[in-house]
Design a protein around this motif. Structure first.
Motif, PDB file in Angstrom:
ATOM      1  N   ALA A  74       0.823  -1.213   0.000  1.00 55.18           N
ATOM      2  CA  ALA A  74       0.000   0.000   0.000  1.00 55.18           C
ATOM      3  C   ALA A  74       0.852   1.256   0.000  1.00 55.18           C
ATOM      4  CB  ALA A  74      -0.942  -0.017   1.198  1.00 55.18           C
ATOM      5  N   ALA A  75       1.959   1.250   0.746  1.00 55.19           N
ATOM      6  CA  ALA A  75       2.815   2.433   0.833  1.00 55.19           C
ATOM      7  C   ALA A  75       3.459   2.746  -0.509  1.00 55.19           C
ATOM      8  CB  ALA A  75       3.879   2.237   1.904  1.00 55.19           C
ATOM      9  N   LEU A  76       3.965   1.718  -1.202  1.00 54.42           N
ATOM     10  CA  LEU A  76       4.584   1.941  -2.509  1.00 54.42           C
ATOM     11  C   LEU A  76       3.557   2.380  -3.553  1.00 54.42           C
ATOM     12  CD1 LEU A  76       7.314  -0.831  -3.000  1.00 54.42           C
ATOM     13  CD2 LEU A  76       7.636   1.632  -2.773  1.00 54.42           C
ATOM     14  N   ARG A  77       2.349   1.853  -3.462  1.00 58.90           N
ATOM     15  CA  ARG A  77       1.295   2.298  -4.386  1.00 58.90           C
ATOM     16  C   ARG A  77       1.030   3.787  -4.191  1.00 58.90           C
ATOM     17  NH1 ARG A  77      -2.380  -2.480  -6.210  1.00 58.90           N
ATOM     18  NH2 ARG A  77      -3.508  -0.789  -7.245  1.00 58.90           N
ATOM     19  N   THR A  78       0.923   4.215  -2.938  1.00 62.40           N
ATOM     20  CA  THR A  78       0.681   5.620  -2.651  1.00 62.40           C
ATOM     21  C   THR A  78       1.847   6.484  -3.120  1.00 62.40           C
ATOM     22  OG1 THR A  78      -0.711   5.067  -0.749  1.00 62.40           O
ATOM     23  CG2 THR A  78       0.235   7.286  -0.813  1.00 62.40           C
ATOM     24  N   GLU A  79       3.050   6.020  -2.823  1.00 65.79           N
ATOM     25  CA  GLU A  79       4.255   6.768  -3.190  1.00 65.79           C
ATOM     26  C   GLU A  79       4.360   6.982  -4.689  1.00 65.79           C
ATOM     27  OE1 GLU A  79       8.993   5.662  -3.221  1.00 65.79           O
ATOM     28  OE2 GLU A  79       7.836   5.107  -1.438  1.00 65.79           O
ATOM     29  N   ASN A  80       3.912   6.002  -5.465  1.00 60.34           N
ATOM     30  CA  ASN A  80       4.061   6.074  -6.919  1.00 60.34           C
ATOM     31  C   ASN A  80       2.774   6.456  -7.651  1.00 60.34           C
ATOM     32  OD1 ASN A  80       6.924   5.098  -7.510  1.00 60.34           O
ATOM     33  ND2 ASN A  80       6.180   3.557  -6.064  1.00 60.34           N
ATOM     34  N   GLY A  81       1.728   6.804  -6.895  1.00 58.71           N
ATOM     35  CA  GLY A  81       0.480   7.235  -7.516  1.00 58.71           C
ATOM     36  C   GLY A  81      -0.231   6.137  -8.270  1.00 58.71           C
ATOM     37  N   THR A  82      -0.133   4.895  -7.781  1.00 61.34           N
ATOM     38  CA  THR A  82      -0.799   3.765  -8.424  1.00 61.34           C
ATOM     39  C   THR A  82      -2.257   3.720  -7.975  1.00 61.34           C
ATOM     40  OG1 THR A  82       1.299   2.574  -8.193  1.00 61.34           O
ATOM     41  CG2 THR A  82      -0.623   1.305  -8.915  1.00 61.34           C
ATOM     42  N   LEU A  98       6.831   3.358 -15.306  1.00 60.86           N
ATOM     43  CA  LEU A  98       5.441   2.878 -15.266  1.00 60.86           C
ATOM     44  C   LEU A  98       4.985   2.437 -13.877  1.00 60.86           C
ATOM     45  CD1 LEU A  98       5.362   0.756 -18.562  1.00 60.86           C
ATOM     46  CD2 LEU A  98       4.400   3.039 -18.220  1.00 60.86           C
ATOM     47  N   LEU A  99       5.550   3.019 -12.837  1.00 66.60           N
ATOM     48  CA  LEU A  99       5.185   2.562 -11.494  1.00 66.60           C
ATOM     49  C   LEU A  99       3.780   2.978 -11.080  1.00 66.60           C
ATOM     50  CD1 LEU A  99       8.550   3.041  -9.580  1.00 66.60           C
ATOM     51  CD2 LEU A  99       7.467   0.897 -10.280  1.00 66.60           C
ATOM     52  N   ASP A 100       3.120   3.808 -11.876  1.00 66.85           N
ATOM     53  CA  ASP A 100       1.729   4.151 -11.607  1.00 66.85           C
ATOM     54  C   ASP A 100       0.762   3.264 -12.386  1.00 66.85           C
ATOM     55  OD1 ASP A 100       2.461   5.148 -14.100  1.00 66.85           O
ATOM     56  OD2 ASP A 100       1.158   6.912 -13.954  1.00 66.85           O
ATOM     57  N   GLU A 101       1.293   2.250 -13.061  1.00 68.02           N
ATOM     58  CA  GLU A 101       0.482   1.435 -13.955  1.00 68.02           C
ATOM     59  C   GLU A 101       0.252   0.026 -13.416  1.00 68.02           C
ATOM     60  OE1 GLU A 101      -1.293   1.346 -16.578  1.00 68.02           O
ATOM     61  OE2 GLU A 101      -1.143   3.427 -17.217  1.00 68.02           O
ATOM     62  N   ALA A 102      -0.811  -0.611 -13.939  1.00 70.76           N
ATOM     63  CA  ALA A 102      -1.122  -1.992 -13.580  1.00 70.76           C
ATOM     64  C   ALA A 102      -1.888  -2.632 -14.726  1.00 70.76           C
ATOM     65  CB  ALA A 102      -1.936  -2.049 -12.293  1.00 70.76           C
ATOM     66  N   TRP A 103      -2.075  -3.937 -14.624  1.00 70.60           N
ATOM     67  CA  TRP A 103      -2.957  -4.678 -15.522  1.00 70.60           C
ATOM     68  C   TRP A 103      -4.354  -4.568 -14.893  1.00 70.60           C
ATOM     69  CZ3 TRP A 103      -0.168  -6.079 -19.700  1.00 70.60           C
ATOM     70  CH2 TRP A 103       1.200  -6.283 -19.544  1.00 70.60           C
ATOM     71  N   TRP A 104      -5.121  -3.563 -15.311  1.00 75.07           N
ATOM     72  CA  TRP A 104      -6.346  -3.207 -14.605  1.00 75.07           C
ATOM     73  C   TRP A 104      -7.494  -4.173 -14.895  1.00 75.07           C
ATOM     74  CZ3 TRP A 104      -4.819  -0.060 -11.133  1.00 75.07           C
ATOM     75  CH2 TRP A 104      -3.875   0.925 -11.395  1.00 75.07           C
ATOM     76  N   CYS A 105      -8.449  -4.179 -13.994  1.00 70.84           N
ATOM     77  CA  CYS A 105      -9.686  -4.927 -14.202  1.00 70.84           C
ATOM     78  C   CYS A 105     -10.728  -4.439 -13.211  1.00 70.84           C
ATOM     79  CB  CYS A 105      -9.471  -6.430 -14.022  1.00 70.84           C
ATOM     80  SG  CYS A 105      -8.934  -6.916 -12.362  1.00 70.84           S
ATOM     81  N   LYS A 164       2.373  -3.194 -13.406  1.00 73.01           N
ATOM     82  CA  LYS A 164       3.180  -3.481 -14.595  1.00 73.01           C
ATOM     83  C   LYS A 164       4.354  -2.524 -14.734  1.00 73.01           C
ATOM     84  CE  LYS A 164       1.211  -2.656 -18.572  1.00 73.01           C
ATOM     85  NZ  LYS A 164       0.208  -2.526 -19.674  1.00 73.01           N
ATOM     86  N   GLY A 165       4.647  -1.773 -13.679  1.00 75.42           N
ATOM     87  CA  GLY A 165       5.818  -0.926 -13.672  1.00 75.42           C
ATOM     88  C   GLY A 165       6.924  -1.569 -12.855  1.00 75.42           C
ATOM     89  N   GLY A 166       8.147  -1.230 -13.175  1.00 76.63           N
ATOM     90  CA  GLY A 166       9.271  -1.801 -12.445  1.00 76.63           C
ATOM     91  C   GLY A 166      10.571  -1.275 -13.000  1.00 76.63           C
ATOM     92  N   VAL A 167      11.605  -2.079 -12.895  1.00 76.65           N
ATOM     93  CA  VAL A 167      12.905  -1.644 -13.406  1.00 76.65           C
ATOM     94  C   VAL A 167      12.885  -1.654 -14.929  1.00 76.65           C
ATOM     95  CG1 VAL A 167      14.180  -2.411 -11.376  1.00 76.65           C
ATOM     96  CG2 VAL A 167      13.834  -4.009 -13.270  1.00 76.65           C
ATOM     97  N   ARG A 168      13.610  -0.721 -15.511  1.00 73.12           N
ATOM     98  CA  ARG A 168      13.734  -0.680 -16.965  1.00 73.12           C
ATOM     99  C   ARG A 168      14.711  -1.758 -17.427  1.00 73.12           C
ATOM    100  NH1 ARG A 168      16.364   3.742 -18.639  1.00 73.12           N
ATOM    101  NH2 ARG A 168      15.880   3.165 -20.792  1.00 73.12           N
ATOM    102  N   THR A 169      14.358  -2.406 -18.539  1.00 75.28           N
ATOM    103  CA  THR A 169      15.201  -3.480 -19.068  1.00 75.28           C
ATOM    104  C   THR A 169      15.343  -3.339 -20.574  1.00 75.28           C
ATOM    105  OG1 THR A 169      13.239  -4.893 -19.264  1.00 75.28           O
ATOM    106  CG2 THR A 169      14.581  -5.150 -17.277  1.00 75.28           C
ATOM    107  N   ASN A 199       6.407  -8.780 -13.884  1.00 78.58           N
ATOM    108  CA  ASN A 199       5.972  -7.522 -13.281  1.00 78.58           C
ATOM    109  C   ASN A 199       7.037  -6.852 -12.418  1.00 78.58           C
ATOM    110  OD1 ASN A 199       3.551  -7.837 -14.547  1.00 78.58           O
ATOM    111  ND2 ASN A 199       2.444  -8.526 -12.735  1.00 78.58           N
ATOM    112  N   THR A 200       8.202  -7.457 -12.284  1.00 74.32           N
ATOM    113  CA  THR A 200       9.322  -6.762 -11.642  1.00 74.32           C
ATOM    114  C   THR A 200       9.936  -5.753 -12.601  1.00 74.32           C
ATOM    115  OG1 THR A 200       9.759  -8.758 -10.336  1.00 74.32           O
ATOM    116  CG2 THR A 200      11.483  -7.093 -10.357  1.00 74.32           C
ATOM    117  N   SER A 201       9.674  -5.929 -13.893  1.00 75.72           N
ATOM    118  CA  SER A 201      10.198  -5.020 -14.913  1.00 75.72           C
ATOM    119  C   SER A 201       9.057  -4.179 -15.476  1.00 75.72           C
ATOM    120  CB  SER A 201      10.858  -5.816 -16.043  1.00 75.72           C
ATOM    121  OG  SER A 201       9.906  -6.655 -16.684  1.00 75.72           O
ATOM    122  N   ALA A 202       9.401  -3.017 -16.037  1.00 80.67           N
ATOM    123  CA  ALA A 202       8.407  -2.170 -16.687  1.00 80.67           C
ATOM    124  C   ALA A 202       7.985  -2.818 -18.001  1.00 80.67           C
ATOM    125  CB  ALA A 202       8.983  -0.780 -16.940  1.00 80.67           C
ATOM    126  N   SER A 203       6.684  -2.989 -18.196  1.00 81.65           N
ATOM    127  CA  SER A 203       6.178  -3.733 -19.343  1.00 81.65           C
ATOM    128  C   SER A 203       6.428  -3.001 -20.662  1.00 81.65           C
ATOM    129  CB  SER A 203       4.680  -3.973 -19.192  1.00 81.65           C
ATOM    130  OG  SER A 203       4.151  -4.580 -20.361  1.00 81.65           O
TER     131      SER A 203
END
Length: 512
Positions: free
Chosen positions: A237-245, A276-283, A452-457, A479-483
């Motif tokens: 929850a803290a990381l989601r808030t920090e990154n505006g997810t 992409l740390l504010d992003e997810a595979w939404w539903c 779906k955000g994470g480290v750049r690869t 999902n550890t990497s940015a999609s």
């Protein structure tokens, strides 16, 4: 100099479909492979999935005779995602057949094509889909491994053991990959071992420091490389808030306590860049009595309304687009309003997990009433507005055309809808009138299948610094990497497909 506890060639952190594909790629080529899973069970979010895998242009589609090809998939992916990440797009579609060929050479792994439409109307689209699925896994084949495979979501969240019977979907995928790994004789798999930090020597990642089930610190050396495939930040929850997810950790479909971004933080500490740390595979998610969310895959009936009692989207949209429409609308609570055609409060949607109506009613996450006006009062929306909305939708259903949101005009819209036969066949299967009381409303929240955000690869899954240079010895996938798909979800199984391809490419690069 480190005091090493264990040494291997390839260290894989995580145990979903991507992680285990990477581990199998290494172990099948004779590399000493170690898999670390921080929970007691293997499979991660992959185990909850239906295990559709977007790996286009393979021998599986060829066997099915559906007319798919790498060129067609390349065209579709470019049309949906655009010109970003061209190198990774190309690596993805070009490598998919290699991954499937490798996996299917093992006697424990076999895939088949199953219809499930691509999600966007774009050049190269397959209206009936191109995703492939693992064959179901009979109990007598999986044996004792069943006990260490994460069960389906409702069973797992209830803390119940894996049910008897055939494993399907994500459980079949994880079971088959585990069986293949064991068969190599070159893989060790450890549960309840949480990687905490990365060990760097002379600018190269050479291992990890982890905590095992006994609470002991272990230092594991990896001579070829470390692959991070341990999920996203959806459970933190803290990381989601920090990154505006958007959304909440409680509404995510990630396994509880699993995907909390530990390895993302560890990579950032040694210089990894993120995106992409504010992003997810939404539903959309059906809110459950315990406050969590249940993935709503597809809608067969009913209408979604906001607090004004108005519709604001096509309820049959592919789930990621549905979630994005919820974010854009931003109206607070939403409700799926439906009737009693099937004899009671039966949700006209596929929901995973599926909790009984009685439990929902007891918790207030579903409400029922004899009339639409009474239902409006129960959910706190204007009665006149809800009545008008229902009447308008029923008129659309009668004529077979949704003039407001075009529901039923795309192949995906009708995928989950029974077409009917003869005189009973509706003019538009996706438009079923809300007309037979009692009427019901289920609270719908913004859920996700993982961030779906994470480290750049790069195209070989090497983790990159902000200046674009790779961190030697460190790779990431899933999902550890940015999609590479950015703010789009092109088709069923793209999260799994990309995780599997780039885990494979990571190990191939380690060997080069």
């Amino acid at each position: 100099m480190q005091d090493w506890t264990t040494e291997c060639d390839v260290l894989v952190v995580g145990s979903g479909g991507g992680a285990l594909t990477g581990a199998y790629t290494a172990a099948s080529q004779g590399l000493r492979t170690l898999v670390l899973e921080k929970t007691p069970l293997f499979g991660g979010t992959s185990a909850y999935s239906g295990a559709a895998v977007w790996l286009p242009g393979t021998a599986v589609q060829e066997r099915a005779g559906i007319g798919d090809s790498t060129d067609k998939a390349r065209t579709y992916l470019r049309a949906v995602v655009g010109d970003e990440e061209i190198d990774r797009q190309e690596a993805y579609v070009a490598t998919a057949p290699e991954v499937v060929d490798l996996l299917e050479r093992d006697p424990h792994i076999e895939f088949e094509w199953r219809a499930f439409p691509d999600y966007y109307k774009a050049p190269g689209r397959m209206d009936y889909g191109r995703a492939i699925n693992p064959l179901d896994l009979p109990s007598d084949e999986v044996g004792d491994l069943r006990e260490v495979i994460r069960p389906e979501a409702d069973v797992d969240r209830a803390g119940e053991p894996h049910p008897e019977g055939t494993l399907n979907g994500g459980r079949a995928l994880i079971g088959r990959l585990l069986m293949a790994l064991h068969g190599t004789g070159h893989a060790e798999l450890r549960t309840e071992t949480a990687a905490r930090s990365l060990i760097v020597e002379d600018g190269r990642v050479v291992g990890v420091e982890a905590t095992n089930a006994a609470g002991e610190t272990v230092r594991i050396r990896a001579t070829r490389g470390v692959l991070l495939a341990a999920g996203g930040i959806e459970g933190n929850a803290a990381l989601r808030t920090e990154n505006g997810t958007p959304g909440k950790a409680d509404w995510s479909m990630g396994p509880r306590g699993a995907n909390t971004g530990d390895l993302l933080r560890a990579a950032v500490e040694i210089g990894a860049d993120t995106a992409l740390l504010d992003e997810a595979w939404w539903c959309p998610g059906v809110e459950l009595p315990d406050g969590s969310g249940a993935f709503m895959v597809g809608v067969r009936g009913g209408i979604l309304v906001d607090t004004s009692g108005e519709r604001y989207l096509n309820e049959s949209l592919p789930y990621d687009q549905f979630g994005r429409a919820m974010i854009e609308h931003g109206s607070g609570s939403s409700y799926l309003v439906f009737d009693s055609k099937e004899g009671g409060p039966v949700l006209p949607a596929i929901s995973i997990p599926n909790i009984s109506a009685e439990k929902h009613h007891a918790a207030g996450t579903w409400v029922s009433a004899d009339t639409v006006e009474e239902l409006a009062e129960e959910i706190g929306v204007p009665a006149d507005a809800l009545r008008r909305t229902v009447e308008q939708f029923n008129d659309f259903a009668k004529h077979g055309v949704d003039e407001a949101f075009h529901r039923g005009e795309d192949p995906y819209d009708n995928f989950f809808c029974p077409p009917g036969t003869g005189a009973d066949a509706p003019p538009n299967p996706a438009l079923s009138p809300v007309s037979q009381g009692p009427f019901h409303a289920a609270r719908i929240v913004l859920s996700d299948l993982g961030t779906k955000g994470g480290v750049r690869t790069d195209a070989d899954a090497r983790v990159l610094r902000a200046d674009g240079t790779p961190i030697d010895g460190l790779y990431a996938a899933g999902n550890t990497s940015a999609s590479l798909s950015g703010r789009f979800y092109p088709g069923p199984g793209v999260p799994l497909g990309t995780a599997m391809v780039f885990s494979y490419r990571a190990v191939q690069h380690m060997r080069s």
